[in-house]
Enzyme design. Structure first.
Site, mmCIF file in Angstrom:
data_model
loop_
_atom_site.group_PDB
_atom_site.id
_atom_site.type_symbol
_atom_site.label_atom_id
_atom_site.label_comp_id
_atom_site.label_asym_id
_atom_site.label_seq_id
_atom_site.Cartn_x
_atom_site.Cartn_y
_atom_site.Cartn_z
ATOM 1 C CD GLU A 7 29.816 20.932 45.620
ATOM 2 O OE1 GLU A 7 28.949 20.045 45.475
ATOM 3 O OE2 GLU A 7 30.119 21.729 44.728
ATOM 4 C CB THR A 9 24.227 22.284 51.117
ATOM 5 O OG1 THR A 9 24.343 22.146 49.701
ATOM 6 C CG2 THR A 9 25.109 23.430 51.574
ATOM 7 N N GLY A 23 35.146 9.169 37.886
ATOM 8 C CA GLY A 23 36.036 9.602 38.967
ATOM 9 C C GLY A 23 36.432 11.066 38.899
ATOM 10 N N GLY A 45 34.165 13.593 39.410
ATOM 11 C CA GLY A 45 33.212 14.404 40.162
ATOM 12 C C GLY A 45 32.108 14.979 39.298
ATOM 13 C CB SER A 64 30.529 8.755 35.872
ATOM 14 O OG SER A 64 31.262 8.396 37.020
ATOM 15 C CB SER A 65 28.087 6.661 40.252
ATOM 16 O OG SER A 65 28.236 7.826 40.998
ATOM 17 C CG ASP A 98 25.829 13.691 42.811
ATOM 18 O OD1 ASP A 98 25.865 14.927 42.897
ATOM 19 O OD2 ASP A 98 26.702 12.952 43.289
ATOM 20 C CE1 TYR A 144 29.834 13.572 49.854
ATOM 21 C CE2 TYR A 144 28.877 11.930 51.304
ATOM 22 C CZ TYR A 144 28.724 12.954 50.396
ATOM 23 O OH TYR A 144 27.463 13.371 50.036
#
Ligand code: GLA
Length: 391
Positions: free
Chosen positions: A44, A46, A133, A135, A138-139, A183, A235
């Protein structure tokens, strides 16, 4: 509990996209294109440090039904929005001209055109089982499905391995989120039943066997329902702090600090800053140790030792909680409750400040672990969590 149960509109997601298209546009779509949600097993924060990640996909999908339309015009209907969005060349001429969910679609068109592709005009209808939303990307699923549709409709020359960078560019430069490459790579390049070992510097991939069912195991995905509080600014702050540390250390990215060289690197960091900076030290330690945990996890999975990765998952969580400081109380409660109920390992997955926890469990323990996590949530303080089980 059903396997990866959708929590939004019901019925088959491909049927919903198809009937949505038919009702909205009065004709059948030319085709349907889908991309799944993802869970990151480990690795994560990374990806934007040029490091390693190990995501796998869920049986939850976003489906785009689409057909060409004349001229450079795009009409996009989504089952989750009240009205469709429409745009032409002006809106896709530069970043930020379309906002909200339509920006992910406009961003893909912008990025394709910017890369020199002749993007066909199209009508699109979108349906999705990937919760927004939480995590679970979805985007990225939306970007990847739209990209696949437009590439096929236009006969564009864009092989799968070049698509993640383009979708990431849509998200970074058009939508304005400074996310890494994980992602989009996961939802485009993962294969069912395998985790994707991705080197985020070279984009080299290895498909790692991850047959939970054969091992009598399951991953319980616990949606904390804490929806990414302050996530954008935090972030970006984590990313900036990592990039600054790499610069001070004189390396291209924190990936270039091996775990064996961590103490020496932290000493050099203190020297460069002229004082020990505990926060920056902890940020660096998370990234460096997390990269090593990905490599160790891959080794165990290659040897077929799935159960044995549990302690690495839990150590990853502690590192995100204490060093990278990206967890929230609901998330920590879920991890602790899952471990207390017998999970082999548990950790937050995704960008942080909410979203989902994954727990590695015996397949027949899903209901018991889910009940224990729900019971651990302080009533009246947080809405109860949702669960998806995947094998
Ligand atoms: C989000 C981003 C990814 C990655 C993760 C953290 O999901 O989109 O690029 O940085 O957070 O690992």
């Amino acid at each position: 509990m059903t396997d990866a149960a959708p929590s939004g509109p019901t019925g088959d997601v491909t049927d919903r996209a198809t009937t949505g298209f038919l009702h909205r546009y009065g004709e059948q779509p030319a085709g349907r294109w889908a991309a799944p949600g993802r869970v990151n097993l480990i690795g994560e924060h990374t990806d934007y440090n040029d490091g390693f990640v190990l995501p796998f996909v869920l049986p939850l999908r976003t489906v785009v039904a689409a057909a060409p339309q004349d001229g450079p015009r795009w009409t996009v209907w989504s089952e989750l929005a009240d009205s469709p969005v429409e745009f032409g060349v002006d809106e896709v001429a530069g970043p930020g001209r379309v906002t909200g969910w339509g920006a992910y679609v406009a961003g893909v068109i912008w990025a394709l055109r910017d890369a020199g592709h002749d993007v066909p005009g199209a009508r699109l209808a979108i349906a999705s089982d990937v919760p927004i939303g939480s995590g679970l990307s979805s985007s990225a699923a939306l970007e990847a499905a739209v990209l696949a549709a437009l590439v096929d409709l236009g006969g564009l020359d864009l092989p799968a391995e070049r698509r993640p960078r383009l979708a990431q560019r849509a998200e970074n430069a058009y939508v304005g989120s400074p996310t890494g490459i994980m992602d989009q790579s996961a939802v485009i390049r993962c294969r069912p039943g395998q985790a994707l070992f991705l080197d985020c510097r070279t984009e080299a991939v290895e498909h790692i066997p991850f047959d939970l069912a054969a091992a009598g195991l399951a991953v319980l995905v616990i949606d904390s329902r804490a929806t990414h509080r302050h996530s954008d600014g935090e972030y970006a702050a984590r990313r900036a702090s990592c990039e600054q540390a790499a610069e001070l250390l004189g390396v291209p990215a924190l990936r270039d600090v091996p775990v064996a060289g961590l103490d020496e690197a932290l000493g050099r960091l203190d020297q460069a800053l002229g004082r020990p900076d505990d926060e920056t030290r902890r940020r660096v330690r998370h990234v460096v140790t997390e990269n090593q945990r990905v490599l160790d996890t891959v080794e165990l999975l290659r040897a077929g030792r799935i159960r044995d990765i549990g302690p690495l998952l839990t150590a990853s969580h502690a590192s995100m909680r204490d060093d990278f400081e990206i967890t929230v109380p609901e998330i920590d409660i879920a991890v602790e409750a899952a471990l207390a109920a017998g999970a082999y390992g548990a950790r937050m997955t995704g960008g942080g400040f909410g979203g989902c926890v994954l727990a590695l469990i015996d397949a027949d323990r899903a209901d018991a672990v889910a009940a224990a996590v729900t019971a651990a949530y302080p009533k009246h303080t947080y809405p109860p969590p949702n669960f998806h089980q995947t094998t």
